[in-house]
Design a protein around this motif. Structure first.
Motif, PDB file in Angstrom:
ATOM      1  N   GLY A  13      40.670 -13.941 -43.889  1.00 47.24           N
ATOM      2  CA  GLY A  13      41.735 -14.343 -42.987  1.00 47.24           C
ATOM      3  C   GLY A  13      41.389 -15.524 -42.115  1.00 47.24           C
ATOM      4  N   GLY A  14      40.121 -15.948 -42.133  1.00 51.50           N
ATOM      5  CA  GLY A  14      39.741 -17.163 -41.426  1.00 51.50           C
ATOM      6  C   GLY A  14      38.953 -16.985 -40.153  1.00 51.50           C
ATOM      7  N   ARG A  15      38.534 -15.770 -39.819  1.00 48.86           N
ATOM      8  CA  ARG A  15      37.784 -15.539 -38.590  1.00 48.86           C
ATOM      9  C   ARG A  15      36.289 -15.581 -38.867  1.00 48.86           C
ATOM     10  NH1 ARG A  15      40.474 -16.012 -34.065  1.00 48.86           N
ATOM     11  NH2 ARG A  15      38.958 -14.646 -33.062  1.00 48.86           N
ATOM     12  N   PRO A  16      35.468 -16.239 -38.009  1.00 55.13           N
ATOM     13  CA  PRO A  16      34.019 -16.247 -38.202  1.00 55.13           C
ATOM     14  C   PRO A  16      33.466 -14.826 -38.308  1.00 55.13           C
ATOM     15  CG  PRO A  16      34.643 -17.825 -36.524  1.00 55.13           C
ATOM     16  CD  PRO A  16      35.885 -17.046 -36.836  1.00 55.13           C
ATOM     17  N   ARG A  17      32.484 -14.650 -39.195  1.00 60.14           N
ATOM     18  CA  ARG A  17      31.932 -13.313 -39.447  1.00 60.14           C
ATOM     19  C   ARG A  17      30.419 -13.402 -39.577  1.00 60.14           C
ATOM     20  NH1 ARG A  17      33.384  -9.040 -44.310  1.00 60.14           N
ATOM     21  NH2 ARG A  17      32.574  -7.202 -43.243  1.00 60.14           N
ATOM     22  N   ALA A  18      29.706 -12.532 -38.874  1.00 61.14           N
ATOM     23  CA  ALA A  18      28.237 -12.567 -38.826  1.00 61.14           C
ATOM     24  C   ALA A  18      27.652 -11.748 -39.968  1.00 61.14           C
ATOM     25  CB  ALA A  18      27.753 -12.039 -37.481  1.00 61.14           C
ATOM     26  N   VAL A  19      27.661 -12.313 -41.184  1.00 57.52           N
ATOM     27  CA  VAL A  19      27.223 -11.556 -42.359  1.00 57.52           C
ATOM     28  C   VAL A  19      26.193 -12.319 -43.191  1.00 57.52           C
ATOM     29  CG1 VAL A  19      29.304 -10.148 -42.552  1.00 57.52           C
ATOM     30  CG2 VAL A  19      29.240 -12.404 -43.650  1.00 57.52           C
ATOM     31  N   GLN A 101      38.137 -21.211 -33.441  1.00 50.12           N
ATOM     32  CA  GLN A 101      38.413 -20.049 -32.610  1.00 50.12           C
ATOM     33  C   GLN A 101      37.378 -19.888 -31.486  1.00 50.12           C
ATOM     34  OE1 GLN A 101      37.799 -19.856 -35.936  1.00 50.12           O
ATOM     35  NE2 GLN A 101      39.444 -18.754 -36.995  1.00 50.12           N
ATOM     36  N   LEU A 102      37.756 -19.105 -30.495  1.00 56.08           N
ATOM     37  CA  LEU A 102      36.824 -18.661 -29.472  1.00 56.08           C
ATOM     38  C   LEU A 102      35.894 -17.641 -30.116  1.00 56.08           C
ATOM     39  CD1 LEU A 102      36.234 -18.897 -26.369  1.00 56.08           C
ATOM     40  CD2 LEU A 102      37.640 -16.851 -26.098  1.00 56.08           C
ATOM     41  N   VAL A 103      34.579 -17.935 -30.138  1.00 53.37           N
ATOM     42  CA  VAL A 103      33.643 -17.059 -30.841  1.00 53.37           C
ATOM     43  C   VAL A 103      32.280 -17.102 -30.163  1.00 53.37           C
ATOM     44  CG1 VAL A 103      33.055 -18.924 -32.472  1.00 53.37           C
ATOM     45  CG2 VAL A 103      32.595 -16.558 -33.097  1.00 53.37           C
ATOM     46  N   GLN A 104      31.608 -15.962 -30.148  1.00 54.87           N
ATOM     47  CA  GLN A 104      30.238 -15.871 -29.660  1.00 54.87           C
ATOM     48  C   GLN A 104      29.324 -15.721 -30.868  1.00 54.87           C
ATOM     49  OE1 GLN A 104      28.976 -16.044 -26.348  1.00 54.87           O
ATOM     50  NE2 GLN A 104      27.096 -16.253 -27.529  1.00 54.87           N
ATOM     51  N   ALA A 105      28.497 -16.721 -31.124  1.00 48.04           N
ATOM     52  CA  ALA A 105      27.638 -16.702 -32.295  1.00 48.04           C
ATOM     53  C   ALA A 105      26.533 -15.667 -32.145  1.00 48.04           C
ATOM     54  CB  ALA A 105      27.038 -18.081 -32.530  1.00 48.04           C
ATOM     55  N   THR A 106      26.011 -15.215 -33.295  1.00 45.04           N
ATOM     56  CA  THR A 106      24.959 -14.209 -33.348  1.00 45.04           C
ATOM     57  C   THR A 106      23.708 -14.838 -33.947  1.00 45.04           C
ATOM     58  OG1 THR A 106      26.683 -12.572 -33.819  1.00 45.04           O
ATOM     59  CG2 THR A 106      24.386 -11.876 -34.109  1.00 45.04           C
ATOM     60  N   VAL A 107      22.666 -14.999 -33.150  1.00 47.81           N
ATOM     61  CA  VAL A 107      21.428 -15.601 -33.639  1.00 47.81           C
ATOM     62  C   VAL A 107      20.787 -14.686 -34.677  1.00 47.81           C
ATOM     63  CG1 VAL A 107      19.119 -16.397 -32.978  1.00 47.81           C
ATOM     64  CG2 VAL A 107      21.083 -16.846 -31.491  1.00 47.81           C
ATOM     65  N   VAL A 108      20.234 -15.276 -35.738  1.00 44.37           N
ATOM     66  CA  VAL A 108      19.569 -14.459 -36.756  1.00 44.37           C
ATOM     67  C   VAL A 108      18.396 -13.707 -36.116  1.00 44.37           C
ATOM     68  CG1 VAL A 108      20.252 -15.922 -38.684  1.00 44.37           C
ATOM     69  CG2 VAL A 108      18.118 -16.411 -37.485  1.00 44.37           C
ATOM     70  N   PRO A 109      18.158 -12.460 -36.520  1.00 50.13           N
ATOM     71  CA  PRO A 109      17.141 -11.628 -35.859  1.00 50.13           C
ATOM     72  C   PRO A 109      15.732 -11.931 -36.352  1.00 50.13           C
ATOM     73  CG  PRO A 109      18.235 -10.366 -37.561  1.00 50.13           C
ATOM     74  CD  PRO A 109      18.922 -11.708 -37.541  1.00 50.13           C
ATOM     75  N   GLU A 110      15.271 -13.137 -36.092  1.00 53.30           N
ATOM     76  CA  GLU A 110      13.920 -13.532 -36.467  1.00 53.30           C
ATOM     77  C   GLU A 110      13.209 -14.087 -35.241  1.00 53.30           C
ATOM     78  OE1 GLU A 110      14.020 -16.149 -39.793  1.00 53.30           O
ATOM     79  OE2 GLU A 110      14.773 -14.597 -41.156  1.00 53.30           O
ATOM     80  N   PRO A 111      11.873 -13.914 -35.165  1.00 51.01           N
ATOM     81  CA  PRO A 111      11.156 -14.248 -33.923  1.00 51.01           C
ATOM     82  C   PRO A 111      11.385 -15.666 -33.431  1.00 51.01           C
ATOM     83  CG  PRO A 111       9.750 -12.946 -35.346  1.00 51.01           C
ATOM     84  CD  PRO A 111      10.988 -13.250 -36.147  1.00 51.01           C
ATOM     85  N   ARG A 112      11.311 -16.665 -34.322  1.00 48.39           N
ATOM     86  CA  ARG A 112      11.457 -18.051 -33.871  1.00 48.39           C
ATOM     87  C   ARG A 112      12.855 -18.303 -33.329  1.00 48.39           C
ATOM     88  NH1 ARG A 112      13.154 -23.029 -36.014  1.00 48.39           N
ATOM     89  NH2 ARG A 112      12.008 -24.839 -35.171  1.00 48.39           N
ATOM     90  N   ALA A 113      13.875 -17.853 -34.064  1.00 45.51           N
ATOM     91  CA  ALA A 113      15.249 -18.073 -33.622  1.00 45.51           C
ATOM     92  C   ALA A 113      15.514 -17.357 -32.301  1.00 45.51           C
ATOM     93  CB  ALA A 113      16.225 -17.596 -34.691  1.00 45.51           C
ATOM     94  N   LEU A 114      15.021 -16.150 -32.167  1.00 44.43           N
ATOM     95  CA  LEU A 114      15.224 -15.410 -30.923  1.00 44.43           C
ATOM     96  C   LEU A 114      14.515 -16.094 -29.757  1.00 44.43           C
ATOM     97  CD1 LEU A 114      14.858 -11.787 -32.292  1.00 44.43           C
ATOM     98  CD2 LEU A 114      16.974 -12.914 -31.572  1.00 44.43           C
ATOM     99  N   ALA A 125      22.952 -20.915 -27.578  1.00 44.62           N
ATOM    100  CA  ALA A 125      24.059 -19.997 -27.818  1.00 44.62           C
ATOM    101  C   ALA A 125      25.290 -20.708 -28.368  1.00 44.62           C
ATOM    102  CB  ALA A 125      24.414 -19.269 -26.523  1.00 44.62           C
ATOM    103  N   ASP A 126      25.441 -21.990 -28.064  1.00 45.66           N
ATOM    104  CA  ASP A 126      26.619 -22.741 -28.505  1.00 45.66           C
ATOM    105  C   ASP A 126      26.461 -23.360 -29.897  1.00 45.66           C
ATOM    106  OD1 ASP A 126      27.973 -22.191 -26.194  1.00 45.66           O
ATOM    107  OD2 ASP A 126      27.547 -24.102 -25.226  1.00 45.66           O
ATOM    108  N   GLN A 127      25.319 -23.133 -30.558  1.00 49.66           N
ATOM    109  CA  GLN A 127      25.035 -23.874 -31.782  1.00 49.66           C
ATOM    110  C   GLN A 127      25.612 -23.256 -33.044  1.00 49.66           C
ATOM    111  OE1 GLN A 127      23.825 -26.897 -31.887  1.00 49.66           O
ATOM    112  NE2 GLN A 127      23.514 -26.940 -29.654  1.00 49.66           N
ATOM    113  N   LEU A 128      26.854 -22.807 -32.979  1.00 49.32           N
ATOM    114  CA  LEU A 128      27.560 -22.468 -34.205  1.00 49.32           C
ATOM    115  C   LEU A 128      28.223 -23.750 -34.713  1.00 49.32           C
ATOM    116  CD1 LEU A 128      28.417 -20.483 -36.315  1.00 49.32           C
ATOM    117  CD2 LEU A 128      30.313 -19.755 -34.836  1.00 49.32           C
ATOM    118  N   THR A 129      27.377 -24.635 -35.228  1.00 50.57           N
ATOM    119  CA  THR A 129      27.816 -25.945 -35.704  1.00 50.57           C
ATOM    120  C   THR A 129      27.220 -26.184 -37.082  1.00 50.57           C
ATOM    121  OG1 THR A 129      25.928 -27.121 -34.732  1.00 50.57           O
ATOM    122  CG2 THR A 129      27.899 -26.860 -33.351  1.00 50.57           C
ATOM    123  N   CYS A 130      27.927 -26.930 -37.903  1.00 53.16           N
ATOM    124  CA  CYS A 130      27.512 -27.145 -39.288  1.00 53.16           C
ATOM    125  C   CYS A 130      27.408 -28.638 -39.584  1.00 53.16           C
ATOM    126  CB  CYS A 130      28.499 -26.496 -40.251  1.00 53.16           C
ATOM    127  SG  CYS A 130      28.578 -24.697 -40.097  1.00 53.16           S
TER     128      CYS A 130
END
Length: 367
Positions: A13-19, A101-114, A125-130
């Motif tokens: 449907g077009g909504r960002p999804r953390a998968v 859309q208004l969205v809160q990105a989810t950082v991948v659960p890895e030590p460096r990214a966290l 936190a704002d880096q949901l960019t491609c």
């Protein structure tokens, strides 16, 4: 030359999804089960599919290519492969450089990214960019730095040609590439002063590491840099392109700039980094729909004229590789029809809401 593309993962449907984790796990399972569409070749740069900084993203990469046609085929294959893998996890991939859309990105659960998320706070936190990253092969670091220094004048034009992020967090950003504005918050992002030679490049990057501001060499985010993984220069200035043909165009232009750099005399009057930063801002703001900063004069000029300067500059190199006619056709199409940002704005004017913009972009991603 090769291209890495980053995509948003979204629901049908077009909504960002953390998968992203589920997509990559499904890819591994499909490969283990013998699915030929999920097979990977470890010798290909970056592999077929890779994670990115957030769970709402996926990255593809092409193998090294010497022909633009082969590069375009690889880009289309990579997009189809990524989308098929996402479908197994109930998602799709879409070539938009920011989510509308208004969205809160989810950082991948890895030590460096966290750790990056912890240290850099809102910037991370704002880096949901491609983005779209173009690699071009070089013989050694000396040649690579010559290419990096030569690219300085032209990187803003490459950004203007790729602009594909007008909407961000539920609002019209007022930019054609808001991704570049978000990305520019990293302490090492953006244009650089000339390095001169490989030793100058090494001293500059070591000074950044010694400052304690960045965590590691992977956070050297120059517009163009020596790749830490491959014998290439990596140009990181562009938005991911809505149309795969425009990603191939970037590959052809970057290779032509590199070929030109190898044979050209050193720049006798290199532009200051401050002017390049202004040129990059203007490219992000106007795209191809207003004035850009002329890379040769430093003065404002219509986008078509500035693109023409780039074309003229690299025409001998494009002619030598047989790419000139194809590049001319793509440049004419962009100047006439606009970039992905222009297309998104047209959809909005036709009444499309945030989700509908993404759904329309899904079709363009695999076209």
């Amino acid at each position: 030359m090769g291209v890495e593309e980053e995509f948003l993962l979204v629901t049908p449907g077009g909504r960002p999804r953390a998968v992203a984790g589920a997509v990559l796990a499904g890819e591994r399972a499909a490969a283990a089960a013998g699915d030929p569409d999920a097979a990977t070749d470890p010798d290909r740069p970056g592999g077929d599919l890779e994670k990115e900084f957030t769970q709402e993203q996926l990255e593809t990469s092409t193998p090294p290519c010497t022909e633009v046609g082969a590069l375009l085929d690889a880009l289309r294959t990579g997009r189809a492969h990524a989308d098929d893998a996402a479908r197994r996890a109930g998602a799709r991939v879409v070539a938009l450089a920011t989510a509308p859309q208004l969205v809160q990105a989810t950082v991948v659960p890895e030590p460096r990214a966290l750790r990056i998320g912890e240290v850099f706070g809102r910037t991370a936190a704002d880096q949901l960019t491609c983005g779209c990253h173009v690699h071009v092969g070089v013989d050694d670091d000396e040649e690579g730095v010559r290419v990096v220094d030569h690219l300085r004048r032209w990187n803003a034009v490459l950004l203007a040609l790729s602009t594909n992020s007008p909407f961000y967090q539920g609002q019209d950003s007022g930019y054609q590439s808001y991704r570049s504005q978000v990305w520019g918050r990293w302490p090492t992002a953006g244009p650089t002063a000339p390095f001169g030679d490989a030793e100058g490049y090494r001293r500059a990057t070591q000074a950044l590491l010694d400052s304690g501001t960045i965590l590691d060499a992977g956070m050297v985010y120059f517009d163009a840099r020596l790749s830490a993984r491959y014998p290439t220069v990596e140009v990181r200035v562009a938005d991911v392109c809505l149309d795969a043909r425009d990603a191939a165009l970037l590959g052809a232009l970057v290779r032509a700039l590199a070929d030109t750099a190898v044979t050209a005399d050193p720049d006798p009057d290199p532009p200051r980094a401050e002017l390049l930063r202004v040129a990059g801002w203007q490219a992000a703001h106007a795209g191809l729909r207003g004035d850009l900063v002329d890379p040769l004069s430093g003065l404002p000029a219509p986008a078509a004229d500035v693109v023409g300067r780039l074309r003229e500059h690299v025409a001998p190199a494009l002619r030598a590789t047989g790419d000139l006619a194809w590049v001319d056709e793509r440049l004419a199409a962009l100047l006439a029809g606009g970039t992905g940002a222009d297309e998104q704005r047209r959809w909005r004017e036709e009444g499309a809401d945030d989700d509908e913009v993404v759904r329309r972009a899904l079709g363009r991603t695999r076209a």
